[in-house]
Design a protein around this motif. Structure first.
Motif, mmCIF file in Angstrom:
data_model
loop_
_atom_site.group_PDB
_atom_site.id
_atom_site.type_symbol
_atom_site.label_atom_id
_atom_site.label_comp_id
_atom_site.label_asym_id
_atom_site.label_seq_id
_atom_site.Cartn_x
_atom_site.Cartn_y
_atom_site.Cartn_z
ATOM 1 N N ASP A 1 20.354 14.394 7.188
ATOM 2 C CA ASP A 1 20.116 13.298 8.119
ATOM 3 C C ASP A 1 19.186 12.284 7.455
ATOM 4 O OD1 ASP A 1 19.777 11.638 10.279
ATOM 5 O OD2 ASP A 1 18.380 12.968 11.332
ATOM 6 N N LEU A 2 19.729 11.104 7.145
ATOM 7 C CA LEU A 2 18.946 10.046 6.516
ATOM 8 C C LEU A 2 18.654 8.949 7.534
ATOM 9 C CD1 LEU A 2 20.759 9.671 3.070
ATOM 10 C CD2 LEU A 2 18.738 11.010 3.622
ATOM 11 N N SER A 3 17.410 8.508 7.562
ATOM 12 C CA SER A 3 17.023 7.467 8.506
ATOM 13 C C SER A 3 15.890 6.651 7.895
ATOM 14 C CB SER A 3 16.587 8.108 9.838
ATOM 15 O OG SER A 3 15.480 8.986 9.627
ATOM 16 N N GLY A 4 15.241 5.841 8.719
ATOM 17 C CA GLY A 4 14.058 5.113 8.279
ATOM 18 C C GLY A 4 14.270 4.294 7.025
ATOM 19 N N LEU A 5 13.482 4.583 5.978
ATOM 20 C CA LEU A 5 13.531 3.827 4.726
ATOM 21 C C LEU A 5 14.897 3.893 4.059
ATOM 22 C CD1 LEU A 5 10.071 4.767 3.149
ATOM 23 C CD2 LEU A 5 10.707 2.612 4.239
ATOM 24 N N PHE A 6 15.646 4.973 4.321
ATOM 25 C CA PHE A 6 16.939 5.156 3.664
ATOM 26 C C PHE A 6 18.092 4.504 4.434
ATOM 27 C CE2 PHE A 6 14.942 9.275 2.004
ATOM 28 C CZ PHE A 6 14.446 8.631 0.890
ATOM 29 N N ASN A 7 17.784 3.854 5.539
ATOM 30 C CA ASN A 7 18.841 3.242 6.347
ATOM 31 C C ASN A 7 18.786 1.725 6.345
ATOM 32 O OD1 ASN A 7 20.435 5.298 7.174
ATOM 33 N ND2 ASN A 7 19.643 5.448 9.255
ATOM 34 N N LYS A 8 17.987 1.161 5.462
ATOM 35 C CA LYS A 8 17.866 -0.307 5.422
ATOM 36 C C LYS A 8 19.164 -0.923 4.896
ATOM 37 C CE LYS A 8 14.898 -4.049 3.722
ATOM 38 N NZ LYS A 8 14.621 -4.582 5.068
ATOM 39 N N ALA B 1 8.324 10.648 4.441
ATOM 40 C CA ALA B 1 8.373 11.994 5.007
ATOM 41 C C ALA B 1 9.300 12.070 6.206
ATOM 42 C CB ALA B 1 6.962 12.435 5.398
ATOM 43 N N ASP B 2 9.461 10.963 6.936
ATOM 44 C CA ASP B 2 10.279 10.957 8.147
ATOM 45 C C ASP B 2 11.698 10.457 7.912
ATOM 46 O OD1 ASP B 2 8.118 11.874 9.636
ATOM 47 O OD2 ASP B 2 7.426 9.839 10.128
ATOM 48 N N SER B 3 12.040 10.097 6.673
ATOM 49 C CA SER B 3 13.329 9.446 6.414
ATOM 50 C C SER B 3 14.429 10.395 5.970
ATOM 51 C CB SER B 3 13.152 8.342 5.357
ATOM 52 O OG SER B 3 12.329 7.309 5.849
ATOM 53 N N ALA B 4 14.108 11.628 5.633
ATOM 54 C CA ALA B 4 15.123 12.581 5.178
ATOM 55 C C ALA B 4 14.840 13.953 5.779
ATOM 56 C CB ALA B 4 15.137 12.661 3.655
ATOM 57 N N ASP C 1 13.083 19.186 -3.473
ATOM 58 C CA ASP C 1 13.863 18.972 -2.260
ATOM 59 C C ASP C 1 13.206 17.843 -1.478
ATOM 60 O OD1 ASP C 1 15.109 19.054 0.208
ATOM 61 O OD2 ASP C 1 15.156 21.241 0.328
ATOM 62 N N ALA C 2 13.927 16.729 -1.299
ATOM 63 C CA ALA C 2 13.345 15.548 -0.653
ATOM 64 C C ALA C 2 13.216 15.701 0.854
ATOM 65 C CB ALA C 2 14.178 14.310 -0.976
ATOM 66 N N THR C 3 13.759 16.796 1.429
ATOM 67 C CA THR C 3 13.635 17.007 2.863
ATOM 68 C C THR C 3 12.440 17.890 3.202
ATOM 69 O OG1 THR C 3 15.055 18.993 2.911
ATOM 70 C CG2 THR C 3 16.136 16.834 3.085
ATOM 71 N N LYS C 4 11.706 18.318 2.180
ATOM 72 C CA LYS C 4 10.551 19.186 2.405
ATOM 73 C C LYS C 4 9.284 18.522 1.860
ATOM 74 C CE LYS C 4 13.332 23.388 2.474
ATOM 75 N NZ LYS C 4 13.592 24.717 1.874
ATOM 76 N N PRO C 5 8.102 18.972 2.328
ATOM 77 C CA PRO C 5 6.860 18.247 2.015
ATOM 78 C C PRO C 5 6.278 18.519 0.632
ATOM 79 C CG PRO C 5 6.372 20.135 3.401
ATOM 80 C CD PRO C 5 7.874 20.075 3.296
ATOM 81 N N PHE C 6 6.861 19.439 -0.131
ATOM 82 C CA PHE C 6 6.201 19.868 -1.361
ATOM 83 C C PHE C 6 6.085 18.757 -2.395
ATOM 84 C CE2 PHE C 6 8.297 23.655 0.469
ATOM 85 C CZ PHE C 6 7.146 24.352 0.809
ATOM 86 N N PRO D 1 0.818 -1.216 0.000
ATOM 87 C CA PRO D 1 0.000 0.000 0.000
ATOM 88 C C PRO D 1 0.855 1.271 0.000
ATOM 89 C CG PRO D 1 -0.834 -1.579 1.606
ATOM 90 C CD PRO D 1 0.500 -2.092 1.159
ATOM 91 N N TRP D 2 0.562 2.194 -0.885
ATOM 92 C CA TRP D 2 1.241 3.481 -0.925
ATOM 93 C C TRP D 2 1.014 4.227 0.392
ATOM 94 C CZ3 TRP D 2 4.743 6.718 -1.847
ATOM 95 C CH2 TRP D 2 4.549 8.103 -1.893
ATOM 96 N N SER D 3 -0.137 4.037 0.994
ATOM 97 C CA SER D 3 -0.436 4.707 2.256
ATOM 98 C C SER D 3 0.509 4.276 3.370
ATOM 99 C CB SER D 3 -1.888 4.432 2.664
ATOM 100 O OG SER D 3 -2.118 3.035 2.806
ATOM 101 N N ASP D 4 1.142 3.107 3.240
ATOM 102 C CA ASP D 4 2.115 2.654 4.231
ATOM 103 C C ASP D 4 3.483 3.300 4.012
ATOM 104 O OD1 ASP D 4 0.184 1.052 5.297
ATOM 105 O OD2 ASP D 4 1.009 -0.841 4.526
ATOM 106 N N VAL D 5 3.823 3.545 2.758
ATOM 107 C CA VAL D 5 5.154 4.055 2.426
ATOM 108 C C VAL D 5 5.235 5.573 2.563
ATOM 109 C CG1 VAL D 5 6.870 4.259 0.580
ATOM 110 C CG2 VAL D 5 5.590 2.126 0.884
ATOM 111 N N ARG D 6 4.168 6.257 2.208
ATOM 112 C CA ARG D 6 4.210 7.719 2.162
ATOM 113 C C ARG D 6 4.650 8.360 3.482
ATOM 114 N NH1 ARG D 6 -0.627 12.148 1.036
ATOM 115 N NH2 ARG D 6 0.685 13.928 1.557
ATOM 116 N N PRO D 7 4.041 8.042 4.630
ATOM 117 C CA PRO D 7 4.473 8.702 5.862
ATOM 118 C C PRO D 7 5.904 8.358 6.264
ATOM 119 C CG PRO D 7 2.896 6.939 6.338
ATOM 120 C CD PRO D 7 2.892 7.136 4.866
ATOM 121 N N LYS D 8 6.348 7.161 5.926
ATOM 122 C CA LYS D 8 7.720 6.766 6.250
ATOM 123 C C LYS D 8 8.722 7.572 5.426
ATOM 124 C CE LYS D 8 6.399 2.047 7.511
ATOM 125 N NZ LYS D 8 6.534 0.606 7.178
#
Length: 630
Positions: free
Chosen positions: A284-291, A272-275, A476-481, A263-270
């Motif tokens: 600062d990279l974390s979450g999905l980007f630290n696997k 937002a919190d990963s960069a 910019d991947a660190t911003k919500p736009f 589900p895209w709904s599972d990935v989207r919020p993660k």
């Protein structure tokens, strides 16, 4: 006086087709130089005819970036190496790769040209190549030497200069794009003037440049960061990039892992919190980007891609890559093309058997079985599906290309009514499911192999087959736009039932003045839909108009080589002072010369020197500028 061949280069005239055959046209003349001296002659020939000239490599641009107003210059034959790798590579080079040296002699080497004190990392090498070389050929030749490329886009069919000129995205979120690994540029500009351009912290001794094969004594040498970062990404406006010195690594291996839909709904919020950008300005990279890699070596993640189905906007597919030290194993064959791609793109006309084969798709068979069990109307729906596929065969027999065939199918699916296909299970729904199958069949994959075997998606094998409109926007991947943009796009695509995909790729920042990768972590969002033209016009024009409007609203930077609606005003807003600096360099290249490489494309996007006085003003204010010319 520029150095050029004495004889004129033959001018031909014929229809030119780009990769997706979106902009076929016949230029006033086509020139195909076979070496540097003929390249300079081509520029002079165009100017003698009071014409402009436009360079083109493989014609991969979906925009009109490579469309010539007057003369078109093909760079296909400028595809040789100009030096041995420096230092000596792990494996031997082959003389057939190299530009022949006039009068014979040994192959050129770069070691003796390095400035005193310049040392190279033992795992990094310099290669000097003509920029018309196809990336897939360069990859093969580098591999034979035990070398590779640090990063690249998703296809090797592009010419090296073409990929750089339009700012093609990278594939590693901790690395800048491919063109940021250029260490020197040999440019042929207006008037046929040759330029050797390096950054301020140059690698080479100026007194040794003349030892390069075919060197012209009238070449201008510039060591300046602004100059160096101007012509690479300039969609051919500054001139023809004849050659580049590239920094390359030893060959390495990658592991590529993609998964079935989630589900895209599972990935989207993660996401937002990963960069995020830290308080000190660091990324600062974390979450999905630290696997970490699933292998014992636990290598850090280097590639992350999310692909979303536009038609329904609910499912997405995630692909990751890691570097691997796994030796002696090779597995690149598990990825299977979708049924549509395998049959339609590889089968020659007539397509009758290919289209008939579509009817035995497991998904279609399952749908027929399910519908046949429905009381009363089920058999009617099954019959309607069979009628539709008979129509597909008729379309195939009446089409000259696969692209034309797919266009007719899309138009027919769009025109279907509920009365034709049933109220509960419409054939339109089946048509939308097809785009999901195409994506799904190319995932759930686990591959490992040499770097280029994994990264190169071989889109050149589909040339003349694909029929799509594709646009790509950088955020910019660190911003919500970027997520706001994507949400708006999915609302529009789902409401209109638009088949296709949205793909998110993450990459590092570029130093080039007109590169779209302008942020420490940049996300490129590619939106691709069928190019379906009916009697009423483009079936998905309304959707694409919304897409472009939303990209502008949320600050997306369009890809120079993809479909876009950039205006001069928009370019000025997006690139600001970088554009002013770029225009300064352009003004110096054209000082006292014609606007040889200007085109309708560049004028409409403001890629012109708009204020001649600015050149003198910047010249005076700059501490470097032309004072670096030797």
């Amino acid at each position: 006086m520029p150095c050029f061949s004495q004889g004129l280069v033959q001018v031909t005239k014929k229809l030119v087709k780009d990769y997706t055959e979106t902009h076929p046209y016949t230029p006033d003349g086509i020139l195909r130089p076979g070496n540097l001296r003929e390249l300079v002659r081509c520029v002079r020939q165009a100017e003698d005819a009071n014409s402009t000239i436009r360079p083109q490599g493989s014609g991969y641009s979906l925009s009109r970036a490579a469309v010539a107003d007057d003369f078109l210059l093909f760079t296909d034959d400028l595809n040789k190496w100009l030096s041995r790798p420096t230092p000596a590579p792990p494996s031997a080079v082959k003389t057939g790769w190299f530009r022949p040296i006039a009068g014979g002699g040994s192959l050129h080497t770069l070691e003796s040209m390095l400035r005193p004190g310049v040392t190279l990392n033992p795992d990094r090498f310099l290669v000097h190549v003509e920029a018309g070389i196809k990336i897939k050929d360069l990859l093969s030749q580098l591999d034979a030497c035990g070398l590779g490329l640090f990063t690249m886009g998703a296809g090797g069919g592009q010419s090296l200069a073409g990929a750089m000129s339009t700012g093609t995205h990278g594939s590693d979120f901790k690395l800048p794009p491919l063109f940021d690994f250029v260490r020197a540029i040999h440019l042929v500009g207006p008037g046929g003037q040759e330029w050797w351009i390096e950054p301020s912290n140059s690698l080479f001794r100026p007194d040794r440049l003349s030892s390069m094969p075919g060197w012209c004594a009238e070449t201008n040498v510039v060591r300046d960061d602004d100059w160096f970062h101007a012509p690479v990404v300039s969609v051919g406006r500054c001139g023809v990039i004849y050659s580049v010195v590239l920094e390359v690594p030893r060959q390495f291996r990658l592991r590529d892992q993609s998964q079935k839909a989630i589900p895209w709904s599972d990935v989207r919020p993660k996401l937002a919190d990963s960069a995020k950008m830290g308080a000190d300005g660091s990324l600062d990279l974390s979450g999905l980007f630290n696997k970490k890699s699933p292998e014992p070596d636990g290598m850090p993640l280097r590639f992350f891609q999310v692909t979303i189905d536009l038609a329904k906007g609910k499912k997405c597919w995630v692909t990751r890559r890691w570097r691997t030290e796994r030796k002696g194993e090779h597995n690149i064959s598990t990825a299977q093309p979708s049924t549509f791609d395998a049959i339609l793109c590889s089968s020659p006309k007539p397509y009758t058997a290919a289209v008939a084969a579509l009817q035995v798709l497991p998904e279609l068979v399952a749908l027929k079985v399910a519908l046949s069990m429905t009381p009363f109307v089920g058999p009617v729906w099954v019959t309607n599906i069979d009628v539709f596929f008979n129509q597909l065969i008729a379309f195939a027999l009446d089409s000259k290309t696969v692209g034309e065939f797919l266009t007719k199918v899309a138009a027919r699916a769009n025109d279907l009514t509920d009365a034709e296909v049933g109220a509960a299970a419409t054939l339109r729904e089946f048509a939308l499911m097809a785009s999901e199958w195409v994506i799904d069949n190319e995932h759930d994959d686990n591959r490992w192999g040499l770097s280029h075997e994994i990264v190169d998606g071989h889109p050149d094998k589909r040339r003349g087959c694909l029929s799509a409109h594709s646009a790509e926007f950088f955020f910019d991947a660190t911003k919500p736009f970027y997520q706001l943009f994507l949400t708006d796009v999915l609302i529009a695509s789902v409401s209109k039932g638009v088949p296709g995909y949205a793909s998110l790729r993450f990459m590092g920042q570029s130093k080039c003045l007109l590169a779209m990768q302008r942020f420490p972590l940049t996300v490129a969002i590619e939106i691709a839909v069928p190019r379906a033209i009916s009697a009423a016009g483009d079936l998905f024009e309304e959707f694409t108009n919304v897409m472009h409007a939303k990209a502008e609203q949320h600050g997306g930077i369009p890809h120079w080589g993809q479909r876009h609606k950039l205006t001069a005003k928009r370019v000025e807003k997006l690139y600001g002072s970088s554009l002013e600096t770029w225009r300064y360099v352009l003004g110096e290249l054209e000082r006292g010369k014609k606007k040889t490489f200007s085109s309708t494309f560049s004028v409409q996007r403001g890629l012109e020197m708009t204020d001649p006085k600015m050149v003198d003003r910047v010249r005076t204010e700059s501490d470097q500028g032309l004072s670096a010319i030797l």
